[in-house]
Design a protein around this motif. Structure first.
Motif, PDB file in Angstrom:
ATOM      1  N   VAL A  18       0.812  -1.732   0.058  1.00  0.00           N
ATOM      2  CA  VAL A  18       0.126  -0.108   0.158  1.00  0.00           C
ATOM      3  C   VAL A  18       1.137   1.021  -0.415  1.00  0.00           C
ATOM      4  CG1 VAL A  18      -1.817   1.605   0.964  1.00  0.00           C
ATOM      5  CG2 VAL A  18      -1.858  -1.534   1.167  1.00  0.00           C
ATOM      6  N   PRO A  19       0.614   1.770  -1.385  1.00  0.00           N
ATOM      7  CA  PRO A  19       2.177   3.206  -1.116  1.00  0.00           C
ATOM      8  C   PRO A  19       0.835   4.077   0.249  1.00  0.00           C
ATOM      9  CG  PRO A  19       0.167   3.363  -2.979  1.00  0.00           C
ATOM     10  CD  PRO A  19      -0.458   2.078  -2.213  1.00  0.00           C
ATOM     11  N   TYR A  20       1.862   5.359   0.569  1.00  0.00           N
ATOM     12  CA  TYR A  20       1.574   5.947   1.808  1.00  0.00           C
ATOM     13  C   TYR A  20       2.208   7.040   0.907  1.00  0.00           C
ATOM     14  CZ  TYR A  20       5.498   4.575   4.335  1.00  0.00           C
ATOM     15  OH  TYR A  20       6.952   5.167   4.652  1.00  0.00           O
ATOM     16  N   THR A  21       1.773   8.189   2.113  1.00  0.00           N
ATOM     17  CA  THR A  21       2.910   9.675   2.528  1.00  0.00           C
ATOM     18  C   THR A  21       3.000   9.812   3.253  1.00  0.00           C
ATOM     19  OG1 THR A  21       1.279  10.229  -0.464  1.00  0.00           O
ATOM     20  CG2 THR A  21       2.527  12.247   0.883  1.00  0.00           C
ATOM     21  N   VAL A  22       3.953  10.768   3.238  1.00  0.00           N
ATOM     22  CA  VAL A  22       4.280  11.512   4.829  1.00  0.00           C
ATOM     23  C   VAL A  22       4.792  12.690   4.551  1.00  0.00           C
ATOM     24  CG1 VAL A  22       6.404  11.747   6.436  1.00  0.00           C
ATOM     25  CG2 VAL A  22       5.715   9.515   5.610  1.00  0.00           C
ATOM     26  N   ALA A  23       3.710  13.212   5.071  1.00  0.00           N
ATOM     27  CA  ALA A  23       3.720  14.929   4.365  1.00  0.00           C
ATOM     28  C   ALA A  23       4.102  15.447   5.600  1.00  0.00           C
ATOM     29  CB  ALA A  23       2.321  15.480   5.791  1.00  0.00           C
ATOM     30  N   LEU A  24       5.045  14.777   6.975  1.00  0.00           N
ATOM     31  CA  LEU A  24       5.712  15.824   7.794  1.00  0.00           C
ATOM     32  C   LEU A  24       6.256  15.262   8.340  1.00  0.00           C
ATOM     33  CD1 LEU A  24       6.645  18.443   8.854  1.00  0.00           C
ATOM     34  CD2 LEU A  24       4.880  18.592  10.633  1.00  0.00           C
ATOM     35  N   GLU A  25       8.159  15.213   8.906  1.00  0.00           N
ATOM     36  CA  GLU A  25       8.736  14.274   9.444  1.00  0.00           C
ATOM     37  C   GLU A  25       9.387  15.139  10.695  1.00  0.00           C
ATOM     38  OE1 GLU A  25      12.289  12.190   8.604  1.00  0.00           O
ATOM     39  OE2 GLU A  25      11.028  11.321   6.338  1.00  0.00           O
ATOM     40  N   VAL A  26       9.256  15.256  12.062  1.00  0.00           N
ATOM     41  CA  VAL A  26       9.580  15.900  13.480  1.00  0.00           C
ATOM     42  C   VAL A  26       9.482  14.797  14.706  1.00  0.00           C
ATOM     43  CG1 VAL A  26       7.078  15.904  13.692  1.00  0.00           C
ATOM     44  CG2 VAL A  26       8.200  17.825  14.599  1.00  0.00           C
ATOM     45  N   GLY A  27       9.872  15.713  14.566  1.00  0.00           N
ATOM     46  CA  GLY A  27      10.923  14.627  16.058  1.00  0.00           C
ATOM     47  C   GLY A  27       9.717  14.782  17.523  1.00  0.00           C
ATOM     48  N   GLY A  28       9.336  13.814  18.526  1.00  0.00           N
ATOM     49  CA  GLY A  28       8.988  14.118  19.803  1.00  0.00           C
ATOM     50  C   GLY A  28       7.145  14.138  19.553  1.00  0.00           C
ATOM     51  N   TRP A  29       6.882  13.040  20.138  1.00  0.00           N
ATOM     52  CA  TRP A  29       5.260  13.022  20.105  1.00  0.00           C
ATOM     53  C   TRP A  29       4.761  13.989  20.342  1.00  0.00           C
ATOM     54  CZ3 TRP A  29       4.728   9.060  17.113  1.00  0.00           C
ATOM     55  CH2 TRP A  29       5.403   7.708  17.359  1.00  0.00           C
ATOM     56  N   GLU A  30       4.829  15.300  21.224  1.00  0.00           N
ATOM     57  CA  GLU A  30       4.061  16.077  21.768  1.00  0.00           C
ATOM     58  C   GLU A  30       3.496  17.219  20.602  1.00  0.00           C
ATOM     59  OE1 GLU A  30       2.784  16.679  24.725  1.00  0.00           O
ATOM     60  OE2 GLU A  30       2.997  15.359  24.585  1.00  0.00           O
ATOM     61  N   VAL A  31       5.061  17.188  20.086  1.00  0.00           N
ATOM     62  CA  VAL A  31       4.950  17.799  18.447  1.00  0.00           C
ATOM     63  C   VAL A  31       4.577  17.253  17.699  1.00  0.00           C
ATOM     64  CG1 VAL A  31       6.085  19.509  16.850  1.00  0.00           C
ATOM     65  CG2 VAL A  31       7.265  18.985  18.942  1.00  0.00           C
ATOM     66  N   ILE A  32       4.414  16.393  17.334  1.00  0.00           N
ATOM     67  CA  ILE A  32       3.513  15.742  16.500  1.00  0.00           C
ATOM     68  C   ILE A  32       1.821  15.634  16.818  1.00  0.00           C
ATOM     69  CG2 ILE A  32       2.938  13.052  15.544  1.00  0.00           C
ATOM     70  CD1 ILE A  32       5.756  12.071  15.330  1.00  0.00           C
ATOM     71  N   LYS A  33       1.810  15.602  18.444  1.00  0.00           N
ATOM     72  CA  LYS A  33       0.262  15.609  18.546  1.00  0.00           C
ATOM     73  C   LYS A  33      -0.203  17.051  18.328  1.00  0.00           C
ATOM     74  CE  LYS A  33       0.923  13.990  22.660  1.00  0.00           C
ATOM     75  NZ  LYS A  33       0.676  13.512  23.709  1.00  0.00           N
ATOM     76  N   GLN A  34       0.612  18.035  18.769  1.00  0.00           N
ATOM     77  CA  GLN A  34       0.176  19.348  18.270  1.00  0.00           C
ATOM     78  C   GLN A  34      -0.201  19.495  16.887  1.00  0.00           C
ATOM     79  OE1 GLN A  34      -0.412  21.671  20.617  1.00  0.00           O
ATOM     80  NE2 GLN A  34      -1.067  23.077  18.815  1.00  0.00           N
ATOM     81  N   TYR A  35       0.849  19.113  16.461  1.00  0.00           N
ATOM     82  CA  TYR A  35       0.500  19.358  14.269  1.00  0.00           C
ATOM     83  C   TYR A  35      -0.906  18.468  13.990  1.00  0.00           C
ATOM     84  CZ  TYR A  35       4.897  21.642  13.921  1.00  0.00           C
ATOM     85  OH  TYR A  35       5.997  22.469  13.941  1.00  0.00           O
ATOM     86  N   VAL A  36      -1.021  17.218  14.662  1.00  0.00           N
ATOM     87  CA  VAL A  36      -2.504  16.159  14.247  1.00  0.00           C
ATOM     88  C   VAL A  36      -3.458  17.821  14.787  1.00  0.00           C
ATOM     89  CG1 VAL A  36      -3.370  14.178  14.329  1.00  0.00           C
ATOM     90  CG2 VAL A  36      -0.806  14.462  14.549  1.00  0.00           C
ATOM     91  N   ALA A  37      -2.933  17.779  15.873  1.00  0.00           N
ATOM     92  CA  ALA A  37      -4.263  18.799  16.414  1.00  0.00           C
ATOM     93  C   ALA A  37      -4.879  19.597  15.651  1.00  0.00           C
ATOM     94  CB  ALA A  37      -4.675  18.874  17.955  1.00  0.00           C
ATOM     95  N   MET A  38      -3.563  20.583  15.051  1.00  0.00           N
ATOM     96  CA  MET A  38      -4.007  21.113  14.168  1.00  0.00           C
ATOM     97  C   MET A  38      -4.682  20.951  12.291  1.00  0.00           C
ATOM     98  SD  MET A  38      -0.165  23.463  15.012  1.00  0.00           S
ATOM     99  CE  MET A  38      -0.680  24.924  14.642  1.00  0.00           C
TER     100      MET A  38
END
Length: 322
Positions: free
Chosen positions: A229-249
């Protein structure tokens, strides 16, 4: 029939090899029999006897005289190189034993862990350790798994706490905790409302993932490729807190282990389980094979899993179900 073999020569000092070796090392260090005798609080003849017996036993001359100073011969230099660590180790044994015996009253402990482990898994364990052993200087080294294993191999840290996919042959890994994989998305996201969910549905949305070196990225990549299954990475960023923040946005969705979700995330993030495709993530203790853990390290491990040592918990074949 009589035995004509000559009797073996026995020297009295052989019953205590440490004395002549100590006398020899002091004589080499100080360059004088008299000074060695003073340092060891014995008579000069006693040192001389020890050195003569040692030379007879080894069959070589251990010293050459250079003016008023005794210098080691070539053979003496070799013996000194071999004997000095032994003598110093024996002489320091009692004090080192006392230090180890009272090791939990002082000393230091170095632990490698990635940021998510430090942030979500270790706070209560560290708090309990600090309360029980306030004199131990504890240092948490923030390092991803690959860097943490390098720190273990160089003995820069005593142990590592984290997650492993493959366990190198020189390390031992004891998985203790398991966390389920979850899809996280903003509340009200279409994937959350969707009744049936597939990998193809997830692949249609940009993923926010940790950097490629980290286990989560590798695991996500492995699962999608296994299912072709192909997939797309929109953003690579370190830290779960940052990832959660960007997802919430609303910048994308992510696939995370449940360890990183807190009660405070419920108001801004929605989740769906993904265990039908993604394996659970184990977290545990990693040590270098053959390393004897200090009392401080063992005490910390006992707080993570009280019976880890007694049940033989180190598994060097990789994460396993507990």
């Amino acid at each position: 029939m009589s035995d004509n073999k000559p009797p073996s020569i026995r020297f009295p000092y052989k019953s205590d090899r440490l004395k002549p070796l100590r006398a020899f090392c002091q004589t080499v260090r100080l360059g004088s029999v008299s000074r060695a005798a003073d340092a060891l609080f014995v008579t000069q003849p006693a040192i001389t006897v020890q050195l003569q017996a040692l030379e007879r036993d080894l069959g070589v001359a251990l010293f050459v005289r250079s003016g008023r100073r005794l210098s080691p011969s070539r053979e003496g230099e070799l013996l000194y190189e071999m004997a000095q660590p032994l003598v110093e180790g024996i002489d320091a044994l009692e004090s080192q034993f006392r230090d180890k015996l009272g090791g939990m009253d002082a000393g230091e402990l170095n632990i490698a862990a990635n940021s998510s482990t430090i942030l979500y898994l270790l706070p209560r364990i560290v708090e309990n350790f600090r309360q029980a052993h306030p004199e131990v200087r504890l240092t948490l080294h923030n390092a991803i798994t690959a860097d943490g294993t390098d720190l273990l191999r160089s003995d820069s840290v005593d142990l590592a706490v984290g997650s492993m996919m493959e366990v190198p042959p020189d390390l031992s890994y004891a998985p203790v905790y398991r966390f389920e994989p979850l899809l996280i998305a903003p509340t009200g996201h279409a994937l959350i409302r969707q009744r049936e969910l597939s990998l193809h549905d997830i692949s249609g949305h940009g993923l926010i993932l940790p950097p490629r070196r980290q286990i989560t990225y590798r695991l996500v990549d492995l699962v999608f490729h296994q299912h072709r299954v192909p997939y797309t990475v929109a953003l690579e960023v370190g830290g779960w807190e940052v990832i959660k923040q960007y997802v919430a946005m609303g910048m994308g969705i992510s696939i995370v282990p449940s360890i990183c979700l807190t009660e405070g995330d419920r108001s801004r993030l929605a989740t769906r389980p993904l265990s039908q495709w993604f394996p659970s993530r184990s977290y545990g203790v990693v040590v270098r094979k053959g390393k004897v853990l200090s009392p401080q390290a063992r005490a910390f491990v006992e707080l993570i899993q009280p019976d880890l040592f007694t049940r033989g918990g180190y598994d060097d074949s990789g994460p396993s179900e507990r």
